[in-house]
Design a protein around this motif. Structure first.
Motif, PDB file in Angstrom:
ATOM      1  N   MET A   1      -5.056 -46.655  19.257  1.00 33.42           N
ATOM      2  CA  MET A   1      -4.911 -48.028  19.748  1.00 33.42           C
ATOM      3  C   MET A   1      -3.691 -48.668  19.098  1.00 33.42           C
ATOM      4  O   MET A   1      -3.452 -48.496  17.905  1.00 33.42           O
ATOM      5  N   THR A   2      -2.921 -49.404  19.887  1.00 28.36           N
ATOM      6  CA  THR A   2      -1.708 -50.026  19.376  1.00 28.36           C
ATOM      7  C   THR A   2      -2.042 -51.152  18.402  1.00 28.36           C
ATOM      8  O   THR A   2      -2.928 -51.958  18.646  1.00 28.36           O
ATOM      9  N   THR A   3      -1.350 -51.191  17.262  1.00 24.65           N
ATOM     10  CA  THR A   3      -1.492 -52.292  16.311  1.00 24.65           C
ATOM     11  C   THR A   3      -0.140 -52.967  16.148  1.00 24.65           C
ATOM     12  O   THR A   3       0.880 -52.306  15.963  1.00 24.65           O
ATOM     13  N   THR A   4      -0.143 -54.279  16.243  1.00 21.71           N
ATOM     14  CA  THR A   4       1.081 -55.063  16.130  1.00 21.71           C
ATOM     15  C   THR A   4       0.962 -55.985  14.934  1.00 21.71           C
ATOM     16  O   THR A   4      -0.082 -56.615  14.744  1.00 21.71           O
ATOM     17  N   PRO A   5       1.999 -56.100  14.103  1.00 19.10           N
ATOM     18  CA  PRO A   5       1.924 -57.027  12.963  1.00 19.10           C
ATOM     19  C   PRO A   5       1.660 -58.445  13.443  1.00 19.10           C
ATOM     20  O   PRO A   5       2.123 -58.854  14.514  1.00 19.10           O
ATOM     21  N   SER A   6       0.913 -59.205  12.643  1.00 17.53           N
ATOM     22  CA  SER A   6       0.681 -60.602  12.982  1.00 17.53           C
ATOM     23  C   SER A   6       1.989 -61.366  12.870  1.00 17.53           C
ATOM     24  O   SER A   6       2.961 -60.910  12.248  1.00 17.53           O
ATOM     25  N   ALA A   7       2.011 -62.557  13.466  1.00 19.04           N
ATOM     26  CA  ALA A   7       3.210 -63.390  13.375  1.00 19.04           C
ATOM     27  C   ALA A   7       3.529 -63.713  11.919  1.00 19.04           C
ATOM     28  O   ALA A   7       4.688 -63.713  11.510  1.00 19.04           O
ATOM     29  N   VAL A   8       2.496 -63.971  11.120  1.00 19.78           N
ATOM     30  CA  VAL A   8       2.703 -64.289   9.705  1.00 19.78           C
ATOM     31  C   VAL A   8       3.338 -63.105   8.986  1.00 19.78           C
ATOM     32  O   VAL A   8       4.331 -63.245   8.265  1.00 19.78           O
ATOM     33  N   ASP A   9       2.765 -61.916   9.174  1.00 17.26           N
ATOM     34  CA  ASP A   9       3.309 -60.732   8.495  1.00 17.26           C
ATOM     35  C   ASP A   9       4.721 -60.418   8.977  1.00 17.26           C
ATOM     36  O   ASP A   9       5.572 -59.974   8.200  1.00 17.26           O
ATOM     37  N   ARG A  10       4.978 -60.643  10.252  1.00 11.77           N
ATOM     38  CA  ARG A  10       6.306 -60.370  10.795  1.00 11.77           C
ATOM     39  C   ARG A  10       7.360 -61.279  10.130  1.00 11.77           C
ATOM     40  O   ARG A  10       8.447 -60.829   9.787  1.00 11.77           O
ATOM     41  N   ILE A  11       7.013 -62.550   9.952  1.00 13.62           N
ATOM     42  CA  ILE A  11       7.958 -63.488   9.337  1.00 13.62           C
ATOM     43  C   ILE A  11       8.131 -63.197   7.850  1.00 13.62           C
ATOM     44  O   ILE A  11       9.239 -63.292   7.305  1.00 13.62           O
ATOM     45  N   LEU A  12       7.039 -62.823   7.176  1.00 11.97           N
ATOM     46  CA  LEU A  12       7.101 -62.601   5.736  1.00 11.97           C
ATOM     47  C   LEU A  12       7.771 -61.285   5.360  1.00 11.97           C
ATOM     48  O   LEU A  12       8.190 -61.103   4.209  1.00 11.97           O
ATOM     49  N   ASP A  13       7.875 -60.358   6.283  1.00  9.38           N
ATOM     50  CA  ASP A  13       8.438 -59.042   5.977  1.00  9.38           C
ATOM     51  C   ASP A  13       9.955 -59.140   5.864  1.00  9.38           C
ATOM     52  O   ASP A  13      10.678 -59.112   6.856  1.00  9.38           O
ATOM     53  N   ASP A  14      10.425 -59.258   4.621  1.00 11.42           N
ATOM     54  CA  ASP A  14      11.873 -59.319   4.396  1.00 11.42           C
ATOM     55  C   ASP A  14      12.423 -57.998   3.893  1.00 11.42           C
ATOM     56  O   ASP A  14      13.591 -57.907   3.481  1.00 11.42           O
TER      57      ASP A  14
END
Length: 213
Positions: A1-14
């Motif tokens: 099953m496809t898993t997509t990072p949450s919006a929060v995790d996407r923004i925090l991933d620097d």
């Protein structure tokens, strides 16, 4: 099953792997929730000030947590599209092809209504996610057709347009939509696609709009 990072995790991933402070993450979570709510109501015209107001933070806090409004909206768009694709995977895992397809259709319209015109505002940056979504719709429709649950003379491309068509404005030709109008619209579309007998309609039909001076 496809898993997509949450919006929060996407923004925090620097790329550094550092964990953000708890208060910083909480503020960002509030901004994401507010952005999703505002995007669903306002669409592509949503502003940083409106999102900050709904989140209960100042604009200064907004820009300390996200570099630009577009970064936040793109992360929200990716999150919602990821949730839609995941609902497609859930539908494909359902042992009943019709239940899998119809359950996805309901989730798809509910989540898609949050997107409004964000994708157009952002210039369509998530073509890969749309390709995944097209793939899920195609697989769900073909699976239901193979099981004899969906009429064979329509294509998955037809159905993609039909599903979008159930979204509705609040008023038309002097009529006011009921609170479950899009559910009724979807049920009518699904019954037109289904090969067995129709199911009962939810909610009540539209009513005459109250005239305002």
């Amino acid at each position: 099953m496809t898993t997509t990072p949450s919006a929060v995790d996407r923004i925090l991933d620097d790329g550094s792997g550092r964990r953000p402070r708890a208060d910083a993450r909480r503020n960002l979570e509030r901004l994401v929730r507010a952005a999703r709510e505002a995007a669903g109501e306002i669409g592509g015209e949503v502003t940083a000030h409106e999102i900050a107001r709904r989140a209960g933070v100042g604009v200064g806090t907004f820009y300390r947590r996200v570099s630009t409004l577009e970064v936040l909206l793109e992360a929200v768009l990716a999150e919602v599209l990821g949730e839609i694709v995941a609902k497609g995977d859930e539908g494909l895992a359902d042992p009943d092809p019709w239940a899998g397809f119809s359950g996805f259709a309901s989730s798809y319209i509910r989540l898609r209504n949050e997107l409004c015109d964000l994708n157009e505002r952002l210039g369509g940056p998530l073509d890969h996610a749309r390709a995944e979504l097209r793939d899920r719709i195609r697989l769900l429709v073909e699976r239901a057709q193979d099981a004899g649950a969906v009429r064979p003379d329509v294509t998955w491309q037809d159905i993609a347009f039909l599903l979008v068509s159930v979204s509705t404005a609040g008023h038309t030709v002097g009529l006011r939509a009921g609170p479950e109008q899009w559910d009724r619209n979807l049920r009518i579309v699904l019954d037109g696609l289904r090969t067995p007998e129709p199911a009962p309609l939810p909610g009540a039909p539209p009513v005459e709009a109250i005239a305002t001076s």
